[in-house]
Design an enzyme around this catalytic site. Sequence first.
Site, PDB file in Angstrom:
ATOM      1  N   PHE A  57       0.740  -1.142  -0.113  1.00  0.00           N
ATOM      2  CA  PHE A  57       0.013  -0.008   0.038  1.00  0.00           C
ATOM      3  C   PHE A  57       0.782   1.180   0.073  1.00  0.00           C
ATOM      4  O   PHE A  57       1.809   1.213   0.675  1.00  0.00           O
ATOM      5  CB  PHE A  57      -0.941  -0.024   1.313  1.00  0.00           C
ATOM      6  CG  PHE A  57      -0.490  -0.072   2.491  1.00  0.00           C
ATOM      7  CD1 PHE A  57       0.263  -1.062   2.919  1.00  0.00           C
ATOM      8  CD2 PHE A  57      -0.539   1.198   3.256  1.00  0.00           C
ATOM      9  CE1 PHE A  57       0.685  -1.316   4.430  1.00  0.00           C
ATOM     10  CE2 PHE A  57       0.236   1.064   4.761  1.00  0.00           C
ATOM     11  CZ  PHE A  57       0.619   0.191   5.117  1.00  0.00           C
ATOM     12  N   HIS A  58       0.245   2.011  -0.811  1.00  0.00           N
ATOM     13  CA  HIS A  58       1.164   3.565  -0.695  1.00  0.00           C
ATOM     14  C   HIS A  58       0.487   4.540  -1.456  1.00  0.00           C
ATOM     15  O   HIS A  58       0.921   5.724  -1.537  1.00  0.00           O
ATOM     16  CB  HIS A  58       2.478   3.250  -1.730  1.00  0.00           C
ATOM     17  CG  HIS A  58       1.966   2.963  -3.086  1.00  0.00           C
ATOM     18  ND1 HIS A  58       2.020   4.111  -4.178  1.00  0.00           N
ATOM     19  CD2 HIS A  58       1.756   1.898  -3.940  1.00  0.00           C
ATOM     20  CE1 HIS A  58       1.750   3.583  -5.181  1.00  0.00           C
ATOM     21  NE2 HIS A  58       1.220   2.318  -5.244  1.00  0.00           N
ATOM     22  N   ARG A  59      -0.839   4.305  -1.692  1.00  0.00           N
ATOM     23  CA  ARG A  59      -1.485   5.443  -2.215  1.00  0.00           C
ATOM     24  C   ARG A  59      -1.637   6.706  -1.089  1.00  0.00           C
ATOM     25  O   ARG A  59      -1.834   6.454  -0.062  1.00  0.00           O
ATOM     26  CB  ARG A  59      -3.160   5.027  -2.439  1.00  0.00           C
ATOM     27  CG  ARG A  59      -3.428   4.076  -3.643  1.00  0.00           C
ATOM     28  CD  ARG A  59      -3.914   4.835  -4.666  1.00  0.00           C
ATOM     29  NE  ARG A  59      -2.870   5.082  -5.615  1.00  0.00           N
ATOM     30  CZ  ARG A  59      -2.129   4.158  -6.479  1.00  0.00           C
ATOM     31  NH1 ARG A  59      -2.083   3.021  -6.328  1.00  0.00           N
ATOM     32  NH2 ARG A  59      -0.753   4.802  -7.028  1.00  0.00           N
ATOM     33  N   THR A 118       5.440   5.075   1.898  1.00  0.00           N
ATOM     34  CA  THR A 118       4.816   4.279   3.148  1.00  0.00           C
ATOM     35  C   THR A 118       5.863   4.185   4.283  1.00  0.00           C
ATOM     36  O   THR A 118       5.266   4.435   5.438  1.00  0.00           O
ATOM     37  CB  THR A 118       4.056   3.021   2.639  1.00  0.00           C
ATOM     38  OG1 THR A 118       3.663   3.036   1.335  1.00  0.00           O
ATOM     39  CG2 THR A 118       3.384   2.412   3.641  1.00  0.00           C
ATOM     40  N   ASP A 177      -3.332  -1.542  -2.522  1.00  0.00           N
ATOM     41  CA  ASP A 177      -4.272  -0.294  -2.747  1.00  0.00           C
ATOM     42  C   ASP A 177      -3.324   0.114  -4.322  1.00  0.00           C
ATOM     43  O   ASP A 177      -3.810   1.265  -4.872  1.00  0.00           O
ATOM     44  CB  ASP A 177      -4.023   0.806  -1.827  1.00  0.00           C
ATOM     45  CG  ASP A 177      -2.645   1.657  -1.683  1.00  0.00           C
ATOM     46  OD1 ASP A 177      -1.648   1.135  -2.206  1.00  0.00           O
ATOM     47  OD2 ASP A 177      -2.539   2.386  -0.769  1.00  0.00           O
TER      48      ASP A 177
END
Length: 363
Positions: free
Chosen positions: A209-211, A245, A285
């Site tokens: 995840f990194h959005r 992140t 994500d």
Amino acid sequence: MPRETKDIMKIVTILGARPQFIKAAVVSRALSQYDDIREIIVHTGQHFDPNMSQLFFEEMGIPEPSYNLDIHGLPHGALTGRMMEQVEGVLLRERPDWLLVYGDTDSTLAGALAAKKLHIRVAHVEAGLRSFNEAMPEEINRILTDRISDLLFCPSEMAVNQLRDEGRLANGAQVVMSGDVMKDAALQFAPLMRQPAAELPDRFVLCTFHRAENVDNEKTLKQLLYALELTCNTIPVVCPLHPHTRKSIEAIAYPIDQSPIQFIEPVGYLEMLYLLSHCTLVMTDSGGLQKEAYYMKKYCVTLRNETEWTELAGCGYNHVVGTEPMNIVQTVQNLLDVTPVFPFELYGDGHAAEAIAKTMNRR
Ligand code: UDP
């Protein structure tokens, strides 16, 4: 702007972020099959850590960039503006027939805008995708790049239909259903997959995840970490950590080293294919990973409220659950008991890059 010579078609390709390197690996190879196409690669520098950039060029045999702009770590406006300025300089010098861009990053939009204002034709790979969430920077980049592109390569019929609804078919642009170049990459590179250095559990959830909406918001980030910790009570979670992140997690003083979540450094694409093929389930994500889960026949739990890859959600392969911990944990638990049986027909036939090169060669 005239061609430099009559016989050679010159393409300037703008790359900047990890998923673009993966897409370019297959398209650049397909373009190189044509003697009369010369591709010049410009790396904007958006992703610059060796394991987010150089590793991909080495592992996937991507031609070395002719230009490294080294632009990164700036807010969206400054990043896009500086990239435009530098790309404009490259375009004035190289005078290409085409500017080729991928996906939805600031590098994509900066390249497309710089070229369009110099009357250089723009080709966009991964056109027509929409999440319909304009709070996402990627959505703005996609919409604007599609609006000014002359040649739009779509990964699905749904993307073609979207461009038709937006009137792109009616005003001189060429829209081509090429299929997804990431499917080409997954099929071509799967035989070369490589075990990562980290020790892996027998069964695990692969999570990335990194959005911005997930990691720049402290409350959402804490919710997600809690959801992953809860998931670890049922099945281990292995999480290659995006640098952005990591920064956000460190900023909230979350104890990465003592967490039940197995955080590892970002891995190369060949290692990622190994993780995808050996995991039980994917949680992400990321845009790219949602499809790769499908290509590797794994269910995906998407940590967002919407997706631009709507076909997968419609078919039940992708469960778009948002960021509420109990929703996430419950969905994972339900899916662990189901053996996925996937037909493989979405997003083209695995020859999207060839279709793109063939189309460009004819123009
Ligand atoms: N990826 C990778 N190593 C990692 C994490 C992701 O090679 O440690 C690959 C992943 O398999 C996919 C792409 O990077 O092909 C997705 O990139 P990212 O999530 O950064 O971008 P997005 O798809 O969300 O635009």
